[in-house]
Design a protein around this motif. Structure first.
Motif, PDB file in Angstrom:
ATOM      1  N   ASN A  17     -12.261   0.121  -2.095  1.00  0.00           N
ATOM      2  CA  ASN A  17     -13.566   1.099  -2.483  1.00  0.00           C
ATOM      3  C   ASN A  17     -14.487   0.782  -1.347  1.00  0.00           C
ATOM      4  O   ASN A  17     -15.326   1.784  -1.079  1.00  0.00           O
ATOM      5  N   ASN A  18     -14.631  -0.428  -0.917  1.00  0.00           N
ATOM      6  CA  ASN A  18     -15.857  -0.700   0.009  1.00  0.00           C
ATOM      7  C   ASN A  18     -15.346  -0.650   1.665  1.00  0.00           C
ATOM      8  O   ASN A  18     -16.248  -0.759   2.470  1.00  0.00           O
ATOM      9  N   GLU A  19     -14.099   0.095   1.778  1.00  0.00           N
ATOM     10  CA  GLU A  19     -13.634   0.217   3.072  1.00  0.00           C
ATOM     11  C   GLU A  19     -14.193   1.498   3.624  1.00  0.00           C
ATOM     12  O   GLU A  19     -13.738   2.491   3.001  1.00  0.00           O
ATOM     13  N   LYS A  20     -15.141   1.513   4.423  1.00  0.00           N
ATOM     14  CA  LYS A  20     -15.807   2.800   4.988  1.00  0.00           C
ATOM     15  C   LYS A  20     -15.102   3.499   5.980  1.00  0.00           C
ATOM     16  O   LYS A  20     -15.808   4.723   6.338  1.00  0.00           O
ATOM     17  N   GLU A  21     -14.001   2.958   6.634  1.00  0.00           N
ATOM     18  CA  GLU A  21     -13.223   3.779   7.828  1.00  0.00           C
ATOM     19  C   GLU A  21     -12.382   4.667   7.211  1.00  0.00           C
ATOM     20  O   GLU A  21     -11.595   5.302   8.101  1.00  0.00           O
ATOM     21  N   ILE A  22     -12.174   4.932   5.917  1.00  0.00           N
ATOM     22  CA  ILE A  22     -11.096   5.838   5.459  1.00  0.00           C
ATOM     23  C   ILE A  22     -11.900   6.643   4.551  1.00  0.00           C
ATOM     24  O   ILE A  22     -12.786   6.093   3.719  1.00  0.00           O
ATOM     25  N   ASP A  23     -11.473   8.062   4.534  1.00  0.00           N
ATOM     26  CA  ASP A  23     -12.281   8.915   3.637  1.00  0.00           C
ATOM     27  C   ASP A  23     -11.914   8.848   2.001  1.00  0.00           C
ATOM     28  O   ASP A  23     -10.753   8.011   1.766  1.00  0.00           O
ATOM     29  N   ASP A  24     -12.318   9.502   1.434  1.00  0.00           N
ATOM     30  CA  ASP A  24     -12.170   9.300  -0.228  1.00  0.00           C
ATOM     31  C   ASP A  24     -10.668   9.595  -0.701  1.00  0.00           C
ATOM     32  O   ASP A  24     -10.108   8.977  -1.457  1.00  0.00           O
ATOM     33  N   ASP A  25     -10.185  10.867   0.052  1.00  0.00           N
ATOM     34  CA  ASP A  25      -8.939  11.482  -0.347  1.00  0.00           C
ATOM     35  C   ASP A  25      -7.861  10.260  -0.002  1.00  0.00           C
ATOM     36  O   ASP A  25      -6.761  10.224  -0.822  1.00  0.00           O
ATOM     37  N   PHE A  26      -7.982   9.634   1.305  1.00  0.00           N
ATOM     38  CA  PHE A  26      -6.970   8.736   1.709  1.00  0.00           C
ATOM     39  C   PHE A  26      -7.146   7.574   1.028  1.00  0.00           C
ATOM     40  O   PHE A  26      -6.081   7.021   0.536  1.00  0.00           O
ATOM     41  N   ARG A  27      -8.172   7.030   0.613  1.00  0.00           N
ATOM     42  CA  ARG A  27      -8.463   5.693  -0.400  1.00  0.00           C
ATOM     43  C   ARG A  27      -7.844   6.068  -1.676  1.00  0.00           C
ATOM     44  O   ARG A  27      -7.054   5.233  -2.297  1.00  0.00           O
ATOM     45  N   SER A  28      -7.962   7.272  -2.227  1.00  0.00           N
ATOM     46  CA  SER A  28      -7.435   7.638  -3.429  1.00  0.00           C
ATOM     47  C   SER A  28      -6.038   7.475  -3.391  1.00  0.00           C
ATOM     48  O   SER A  28      -5.351   7.141  -4.274  1.00  0.00           O
ATOM     49  N   MET A  29      -5.105   8.085  -2.318  1.00  0.00           N
ATOM     50  CA  MET A  29      -3.766   7.831  -2.235  1.00  0.00           C
ATOM     51  C   MET A  29      -3.322   6.538  -2.128  1.00  0.00           C
ATOM     52  O   MET A  29      -2.381   6.175  -2.761  1.00  0.00           O
ATOM     53  N   ILE A  30      -4.099   5.605  -1.536  1.00  0.00           N
ATOM     54  CA  ILE A  30      -3.610   4.235  -1.288  1.00  0.00           C
ATOM     55  C   ILE A  30      -3.726   3.843  -2.517  1.00  0.00           C
ATOM     56  O   ILE A  30      -2.731   2.801  -2.829  1.00  0.00           O
ATOM     57  N   LEU A  31      -4.711   3.918  -3.198  1.00  0.00           N
ATOM     58  CA  LEU A  31      -4.688   3.322  -4.605  1.00  0.00           C
ATOM     59  C   LEU A  31      -3.644   3.691  -5.648  1.00  0.00           C
ATOM     60  O   LEU A  31      -3.501   2.945  -6.487  1.00  0.00           O
ATOM     61  N   SER A  32      -3.358   4.904  -5.524  1.00  0.00           N
ATOM     62  CA  SER A  32      -2.354   5.529  -6.131  1.00  0.00           C
ATOM     63  C   SER A  32      -0.990   4.920  -6.155  1.00  0.00           C
ATOM     64  O   SER A  32      -0.137   4.692  -6.938  1.00  0.00           O
ATOM     65  N   PHE A  33      -0.660   4.598  -4.703  1.00  0.00           N
ATOM     66  CA  PHE A  33       0.230   3.941  -4.551  1.00  0.00           C
ATOM     67  C   PHE A  33       0.278   2.529  -5.080  1.00  0.00           C
ATOM     68  O   PHE A  33       1.443   1.828  -5.508  1.00  0.00           O
ATOM     69  N   ILE A  34      -0.561   1.638  -4.893  1.00  0.00           N
ATOM     70  CA  ILE A  34      -0.800   0.465  -5.494  1.00  0.00           C
ATOM     71  C   ILE A  34      -0.638   0.616  -7.045  1.00  0.00           C
ATOM     72  O   ILE A  34       0.069  -0.210  -7.792  1.00  0.00           O
ATOM     73  N   LYS A  35      -1.325   1.495  -7.701  1.00  0.00           N
ATOM     74  CA  LYS A  35      -0.992   1.541  -9.056  1.00  0.00           C
ATOM     75  C   LYS A  35       0.652   2.241  -9.435  1.00  0.00           C
ATOM     76  O   LYS A  35       1.201   1.878 -10.467  1.00  0.00           O
ATOM     77  N   GLU A  36       1.145   2.903  -8.577  1.00  0.00           N
ATOM     78  CA  GLU A  36       2.578   3.174  -8.692  1.00  0.00           C
ATOM     79  C   GLU A  36       3.424   1.924  -8.568  1.00  0.00           C
ATOM     80  O   GLU A  36       4.363   1.841  -9.358  1.00  0.00           O
ATOM     81  N   LYS A  37       3.147   1.156  -7.957  1.00  0.00           N
ATOM     82  CA  LYS A  37       4.004  -0.128  -7.679  1.00  0.00           C
ATOM     83  C   LYS A  37       3.980  -0.640  -9.135  1.00  0.00           C
ATOM     84  O   LYS A  37       5.185  -1.278  -9.347  1.00  0.00           O
TER      85      LYS A  37
END
Length: 300
Positions: A17-37
């Motif tokens: 969430n604190n990583e500023k070099e990726i936008d919100d949509d991309f961040r949400s996808m990565i977080l969804s992958f972590i949750k999906e795991k």
């Protein structure tokens, strides 16, 4: 260590969430992958923290960030592996281009977390992460080429592919605590990865779906044992591996052969052998009984 797992997950989400070099949509996808795991355990994070706690008398919660970085790296490898093997129904495998891009971002972020850590020996930890991550990728390359067709080459391959990641997790915990590596920890850490890979190999053969090595014409120790036999079914399976168009496989016959031929027992022998070697290696260094007990339970 359930509270540790929960804390690491929270730290990982906060870091992303604190990583500023990726936008919100991309961040949400990565977080969804972590949750999906969706793992209830974070085995690589646990190995790192367990070794850090064992070798330091001054616990620093910064280690949670390092543990989160390790899990992020391993997840990126899992995503790439699923896409390469084509045997997963996870969302990253159904959208492989997006999955690969997410995995690349995870790799960079995991390295960045360690590089920016305030822990004294974080530079050494970063070098260990790079070394053993490359070893794992090298093992994956050998796996993709499907050239590990005998016992020794297969064991060497999984020692690189799977054993490197568990060895890395243990070693990073040690070096962050002491500033020094340990050949003994590296050795039993690698054995732990091999044990779990062999267990996964057996488990995957019990299903008759996308992860079944025989259906995918891939090699594992039980398959190598079965293919070396000269009975009718083994010859038939070899023809299937050679992609003879008329060759089909019967699920019940294959499962029966794996059990009755001794193929599964053959793989179990190696699991027990690696467990024995790991336990012996632990006796060669002054480890507290508490960590020995925990590591032995991880290997069961």
């Amino acid at each position: 260590m359930n509270h540790v797992v929960s804390n690491v997950k929270q730290v990982l989400v906060a870091l992303l969430n604190n990583e500023k070099e990726i936008d919100d949509d991309f961040r949400s996808m990565i977080l969804s992958f972590i949750k999906e795991k969706g793992d209830d355990t974070l085995p690589f994070a646990e190995l790192c923290i367990l070794h850090y706690e064992t070798f330091t008398s001054d616990f620093d919660e910064e280690i949670l960030k390092i543990a989160a970085a390790i899990e992020l790296l391993v997840l990126s490898f899992d995503i790439i592996d699923d896409i390469q093997d084509g045997d997963s129904s996870h969302s990253w495998a159904t959208s492989p281009a997006l999955g690969i891009n997410s995995a690349l971002a995870m790799l960079i972020v995991s390295s960045k977390i360690i590089r920016e850590s305030s822990l004294t020996h974080s530079n050494l930890a970063g070098r260990i992460l790079e070394k053993y991550a490359l070893q794992s990728i090298d093992g994956q390359q050998r796996d993709l080429l499907n050239l590990a067709v005998d016992e020794s080459s297969y064991l060497r391959m999984i020692e690189r592919k799977s054993g490197s990641l568990t060895a890395m997790s243990c070693l990073i915990g040690v070096v962050l605590a002491t500033g020094r590596s340990s050949a003994h920890v590296e050795r039993y850490g690698r054995y732990i990865g091999v044990i779990h890979q062999l267990k996964n190999d057996i488990s995957d053969l019990k299903s008759w779906g996308r992860k079944n090595d025989i259906l995918n014409r891939k090699f594992s120790l039980p398959v190598i044992f079965l293919l070396a036999l000269e009975d009718e079914l083994s010859i038939h399976i070899r023809r299937y591996y050679e992609k003879e168009e008329s060759t089909t496989l019967d699920r019940d016959q294959v499962h029966q052969a794996l059990t009755e031929s001794g193929a599964i027992r053959y793989a179990l022998f190696f699991i027990h052998n690696y467990q024995r070697k790991a336990e012996q290696t632990m006796k060669d260094i002054p480890l507290p009984e508490k960590i020995k007990s925990k590591l032995l339970s991880i290997m069961k």
